[in-house]
Design an enzyme around this catalytic site. Sequence first.
Site, PDB file in Angstrom:
ATOM      1  N   ASN A   1       9.974   4.660   2.441  1.00  0.00           N
ATOM      2  CA  ASN A   1      10.007   4.097   3.784  1.00  0.00           C
ATOM      3  C   ASN A   1      11.328   3.368   4.017  1.00  0.00           C
ATOM      4  O   ASN A   1      12.013   2.971   3.080  1.00  0.00           O
ATOM      5  CB  ASN A   1       8.857   3.097   3.964  1.00  0.00           C
ATOM      6  CG  ASN A   1       7.501   3.728   3.856  1.00  0.00           C
ATOM      7  OD1 ASN A   1       6.904   4.151   4.832  1.00  0.00           O
ATOM      8  ND2 ASN A   1       6.977   3.798   2.635  1.00  0.00           N
TER       9      ASN A   1
ATOM     10  N   CYS B   1       5.763  10.289  -0.215  1.00  0.00           N
ATOM     11  CA  CYS B   1       4.496  10.993  -0.073  1.00  0.00           C
ATOM     12  C   CYS B   1       4.465  12.167  -1.037  1.00  0.00           C
ATOM     13  O   CYS B   1       5.348  13.021  -1.005  1.00  0.00           O
ATOM     14  CB  CYS B   1       4.310  11.484   1.364  1.00  0.00           C
ATOM     15  SG  CYS B   1       2.767  12.405   1.622  1.00  0.00           S
TER      16      CYS B   1
ATOM     17  N   HIS C   1      10.565   7.161   7.488  1.00  0.00           N
ATOM     18  CA  HIS C   1      11.090   7.295   6.131  1.00  0.00           C
ATOM     19  C   HIS C   1      12.585   7.599   6.239  1.00  0.00           C
ATOM     20  O   HIS C   1      13.070   7.990   7.303  1.00  0.00           O
ATOM     21  CB  HIS C   1      10.336   8.383   5.371  1.00  0.00           C
ATOM     22  CG  HIS C   1       8.937   7.988   5.015  1.00  0.00           C
ATOM     23  ND1 HIS C   1       8.469   7.962   3.717  1.00  0.00           N
ATOM     24  CD2 HIS C   1       7.889   7.583   5.776  1.00  0.00           C
ATOM     25  CE1 HIS C   1       7.219   7.559   3.700  1.00  0.00           C
ATOM     26  NE2 HIS C   1       6.835   7.331   4.951  1.00  0.00           N
TER      27      HIS C   1
ATOM     28  N   HIS D   1       7.064   4.547  12.478  1.00  0.00           N
ATOM     29  CA  HIS D   1       6.934   4.569  11.017  1.00  0.00           C
ATOM     30  C   HIS D   1       7.929   5.592  10.487  1.00  0.00           C
ATOM     31  O   HIS D   1       7.696   6.805  10.567  1.00  0.00           O
ATOM     32  CB  HIS D   1       5.499   4.957  10.631  1.00  0.00           C
ATOM     33  CG  HIS D   1       5.224   4.926   9.157  1.00  0.00           C
ATOM     34  ND1 HIS D   1       4.417   3.957   8.582  1.00  0.00           N
ATOM     35  CD2 HIS D   1       5.622   5.731   8.149  1.00  0.00           C
ATOM     36  CE1 HIS D   1       4.336   4.180   7.274  1.00  0.00           C
ATOM     37  NE2 HIS D   1       5.058   5.260   6.992  1.00  0.00           N
TER      38      HIS D   1
ATOM     39  N   ARG E   1       0.832  -1.212   0.000  1.00  0.00           N
ATOM     40  CA  ARG E   1       0.000   0.000   0.000  1.00  0.00           C
ATOM     41  C   ARG E   1       0.860   1.254   0.000  1.00  0.00           C
ATOM     42  O   ARG E   1       0.927   1.979  -0.979  1.00  0.00           O
ATOM     43  CB  ARG E   1      -0.945  -0.002   1.211  1.00  0.00           C
ATOM     44  CG  ARG E   1      -2.112   0.995   1.091  1.00  0.00           C
ATOM     45  CD  ARG E   1      -1.763   2.444   1.361  1.00  0.00           C
ATOM     46  NE  ARG E   1      -1.257   2.703   2.688  1.00  0.00           N
ATOM     47  CZ  ARG E   1      -0.889   3.909   3.107  1.00  0.00           C
ATOM     48  NH1 ARG E   1      -0.940   4.958   2.284  1.00  0.00           N
ATOM     49  NH2 ARG E   1      -0.397   4.079   4.331  1.00  0.00           N
ATOM     50  N   ASP E   2       1.545   1.503   1.084  1.00  0.00           N
ATOM     51  CA  ASP E   2       2.314   2.739   1.213  1.00  0.00           C
ATOM     52  C   ASP E   2       3.464   2.786   0.220  1.00  0.00           C
ATOM     53  O   ASP E   2       3.852   3.859  -0.260  1.00  0.00           O
ATOM     54  CB  ASP E   2       2.849   2.855   2.645  1.00  0.00           C
ATOM     55  CG  ASP E   2       3.238   4.272   3.019  1.00  0.00           C
ATOM     56  OD1 ASP E   2       2.875   5.199   2.274  1.00  0.00           O
ATOM     57  OD2 ASP E   2       3.878   4.454   4.061  1.00  0.00           O
TER      58      ASP E   2
END
Length: 283
Positions: A248, A239, A208, A206, A15-16
């Site tokens: 990420n 993003c 990056h 989370h 997803r991300d």
Amino acid sequence: MHFPSSVEIIEVGPRDGLQNEKKFVATEDKKVLIQRLAESGFQRIETASFVHPKIVPQMADASEIVDFCNELGIFYIALTPNKKALERALEANVKQIAVFVGASNTFNEKNIRRTIDESLAECKEMFPIAKANGVFMRGYVSMAFSCPYEGAVSYEQVKKVVSSFVENGADELSIGDTNGRANPRIVYDRLTRLKEDFPDTTFVGHFHDTSGFALANILAAIQAGVTKFDTSIGGLGGCPFSPGSTGNVATEKVVEMLHAMNINTGIAQERLAGIAEFAKGLV
């Protein structure tokens, strides 16, 4: 220093990692990626988003992807940015759902065209609906350290969003270094304060890797008592509303580091290089 015996890695690549790719990744290829990740030992994988396909075309196949995940019988997470998306996810029998709110108001408005207060108000309506359907609820707190538009993000800004999620009954909260500019000191200090202020809340890191500090930030988070982390196979992601940010932190690098320190993840490390190569070939 404190080192836990085990850490949970939540894979967010499907997803991300893929959501911002302009070229549509074939649904069958996404399924292959998800299945290979599941076979490697990941207990939870973020696989889809029910955002409107006009906004994120890459996630237009969300319903088919979650049908596949249900057939596999795996634990997976789907993103639902609003009530309509939540309704679609519930119709698809999704059992773990994520919502997100930025700690930076400017980022939140650029990302989902709502103020923080407007987003939190909608979340307050969404949580009871999800809970009534027995759904596990994850809250994402984006831009929890700094913002490309506003600069440094204060602890009070983060606490406001966390407090609302906790009051609504979130099962876990993912604290995001969305633009990848955090450093180990602020990570340790911020997560330590959050755990002190919300001792009964489960926090997830989370990170990056824009500044190259992601692995160090994970170590700092572990020292603060966090034992769950989102990672993306091959370091995929980014993003569109965070100028200059990169992907990420790479799953294979995190697992390699943790295993070198005798911290168990339950993941077959030897399989990750091949999966990372396959994932990078999709974008």
